[in-house]
Design a protein around this motif. Structure first.
Motif, PDB file in Angstrom:
ATOM      1  N   TYR A 139       8.277   0.280   9.044  1.00 48.61           N
ATOM      2  CA  TYR A 139       7.361  -0.475   8.197  1.00 48.61           C
ATOM      3  C   TYR A 139       7.293  -0.009   6.739  1.00 48.61           C
ATOM      4  N   LEU A 140       7.965   1.081   6.408  1.00 47.96           N
ATOM      5  CA  LEU A 140       7.901   1.614   5.046  1.00 47.96           C
ATOM      6  C   LEU A 140       9.253   1.512   4.350  1.00 47.96           C
ATOM      7  N   ILE A 141       9.192   1.478   3.029  1.00 45.92           N
ATOM      8  CA  ILE A 141      10.420   1.466   2.232  1.00 45.92           C
ATOM      9  C   ILE A 141      10.235   2.375   1.030  1.00 45.92           C
ATOM     10  N   ILE A 150       0.870  -1.178   0.000  1.00 50.11           N
ATOM     11  CA  ILE A 150       0.000   0.000   0.000  1.00 50.11           C
ATOM     12  C   ILE A 150       0.907   1.228   0.000  1.00 50.11           C
ATOM     13  N   VAL A 151       0.616   2.171  -0.870  1.00 50.83           N
ATOM     14  CA  VAL A 151       1.487   3.336  -1.050  1.00 50.83           C
ATOM     15  C   VAL A 151       1.064   4.480  -0.120  1.00 50.83           C
ATOM     16  N   ARG A 198       6.164   6.188  -0.502  1.00 51.92           N
ATOM     17  CA  ARG A 198       6.785   5.000   0.065  1.00 51.92           C
ATOM     18  C   ARG A 198       5.758   3.876   0.074  1.00 51.92           C
ATOM     19  N   HIS A 199       6.212   2.662   0.342  1.00 53.61           N
ATOM     20  CA  HIS A 199       5.321   1.506   0.380  1.00 53.61           C
ATOM     21  C   HIS A 199       5.442   0.789   1.716  1.00 53.61           C
ATOM     22  N   ILE A 200       4.333   0.205   2.163  1.00 51.40           N
ATOM     23  CA  ILE A 200       4.377  -0.662   3.339  1.00 51.40           C
ATOM     24  C   ILE A 200       5.069  -1.960   2.938  1.00 51.40           C
ATOM     25  N   LEU A 201       6.016  -2.390   3.750  1.00 50.46           N
ATOM     26  CA  LEU A 201       6.711  -3.639   3.454  1.00 50.46           C
ATOM     27  C   LEU A 201       5.747  -4.820   3.552  1.00 50.46           C
ATOM     28  N   LEU A 255       0.866   5.830   9.275  1.00 47.64           N
ATOM     29  CA  LEU A 255       1.942   5.539   8.320  1.00 47.64           C
ATOM     30  C   LEU A 255       1.974   6.534   7.160  1.00 47.64           C
ATOM     31  N   GLY A 256       0.991   7.433   7.095  1.00 48.14           N
ATOM     32  CA  GLY A 256       0.990   8.446   6.048  1.00 48.14           C
ATOM     33  C   GLY A 256       0.224   8.072   4.802  1.00 48.14           C
TER      34      GLY A 256
END
Length: 350
Positions: free
Chosen positions: A348-350, A109-110, A115-118, A258-259
């Protein structure tokens, strides 16, 4: 071992970029997945190309074209060399488990800042009472499940306890520990349906609004976030009964933290309707066979298995009206300062 234009040697992913040979340690890869570009569109046929996408700890992305078979084999080897590496691109979709209809991976999920959730870190679900042995093994082995957070009441847990999965830590964080009807037989189910008001939409909006105004409820959601904050490795799974209301609100808080933009949060929330549809249809047909059930009871069934955008909207509206913004809500209720929020996102984000 060679895959397309790359090879894996001695724990390194070896490839050429700008006429230079690069040796990327497989331990530095945090995420690997397949991406397909191009598709057949009627007479205007476009070339469909498969890519292996690699994301590193330094947030660098590499894309390599190869066959689908090569991609799957390459990811398999990389996973052996780096068991902590995330794989796949679920984008919040359902995990294809045989016994759990509403278990989902929030991975890919972006967020608003791209960024994306791992994947394979954050899993939402319904109760685990009926989980099969094969599904237990899959969550433990493929998803490296380490933590389960049960948001149900003590009475619900007593009636339908979670099936224990080896090497998994369990937390009980009852969002609401009172006034939750426990349904264990047909008589109780009919009594529950009969007791529901006719204006179900207004009833649910009021319930959602009351939940996010109750300080004891918010304290429990703060505990839920704190467990996620302290998680180091592996996946966390949280659940209530069907995985739609208490789990839905908690997931909405998490995604916002998480934004993730609100329209994407609503998309995730409403996926419950698709995944619980077979169960709803089954129960509608079953209830129609009960002589003690009337037509109104059948009409009320969707409230148990479906959600509406208006329910979650009541949560966001109430929180913003009370605290001014989601950011102030996180600081006041979850005790998270901006620096801690960024630390949480980096986890949790990348």
């Amino acid at each position: 071992m060679k895959y397309g234009k790359i090879r894996i040697e001695d724990g390194f992913l070896v490839f050429t970029r700008h006429m230079m040979i690069n040796n990327l340690p497989c331990k530095d890869i945090v995420w690997a997945y397949m991406r397909k570009e191009g598709a057949d569109e009627g007479d205007d046929r476009q070339l469909s190309v498969n890519y292996l996408v690699i994301v590193t700890r330094r947030k660098k992305r590499y894309k390599f074209d190869m066959t689908e078979k090569e991609i799957h084999e390459c990811i398999r080897i990389l996973k052996i060399l780096n068991p902590d590496m995330a794989t796949g691109f679920p984008k919040g979709g359902r995990i294809s488990l045989h016994s759990l209809p509403n278990t989902r991976d929030l991975g890919a999920i972006v967020t608003a800042d791209d960024r994306h959730i791992l994947p394979r870190r954050l899993l939402r679900s319904g109760e685990l009472y009926h989980i099969s042995e094969s599904d237990k093994n899959r969550l433990r082995e493929e998803y490296n499940l380490k933590t389960v957070i049960d948001l149900r009441s003590a009475e619900e847990r007593k009636c339908k306890p979670d099936t224990i999965i080896a090497e998994v830590e369990y937390y009980h964080v009852p969002v609401v520990d009172e006034d939750v009807q426990v349904i264990s037989n047909r008589e109780q189910f009919v009594k529950m349906l009969a007791g529901l008001p006719d204006d179900m939409e207004e009833y649910m909006i009021r319930q959602y609004r009351n939940l996010c105004m109750d300080q004891l409820v918010l304290k429990q959601y703060a505990k839920f976030i704190d467990i996620l904050f302290r998680q180091e490795k592996g996946a966390v799974l949280w659940h209530c009964g069907t995985g739609k209301d208490r789990t839905g609100i908690g997931t909405a808080f998490l995604l916002s933290l998480l934004g993730v933009e609100e329209d994407v949060i609503y998309e995730d929330y409403l996926r419950t309707n698709r995944y619980m549809e077979p169960k709803l249809v089954y129960m509608q047909r079953l209830v129609q066979t009960w002589p003690e059930a009337d037509e109104k009871m059948t009409e009320k069934l969707p409230i148990i298995y479906n959600v509406k955008e208006e329910y979650l909207a009541a949560v966001f509206e109430t929180v913003k009206k009370t605290y001014g913004s989601m950011e102030k809500f996180f600081q006041t209720v979850f005790y998270l300062k901006p620096k801690m929020i960024e630390e949480f996102r980096n986890k949790y984000l990348i």
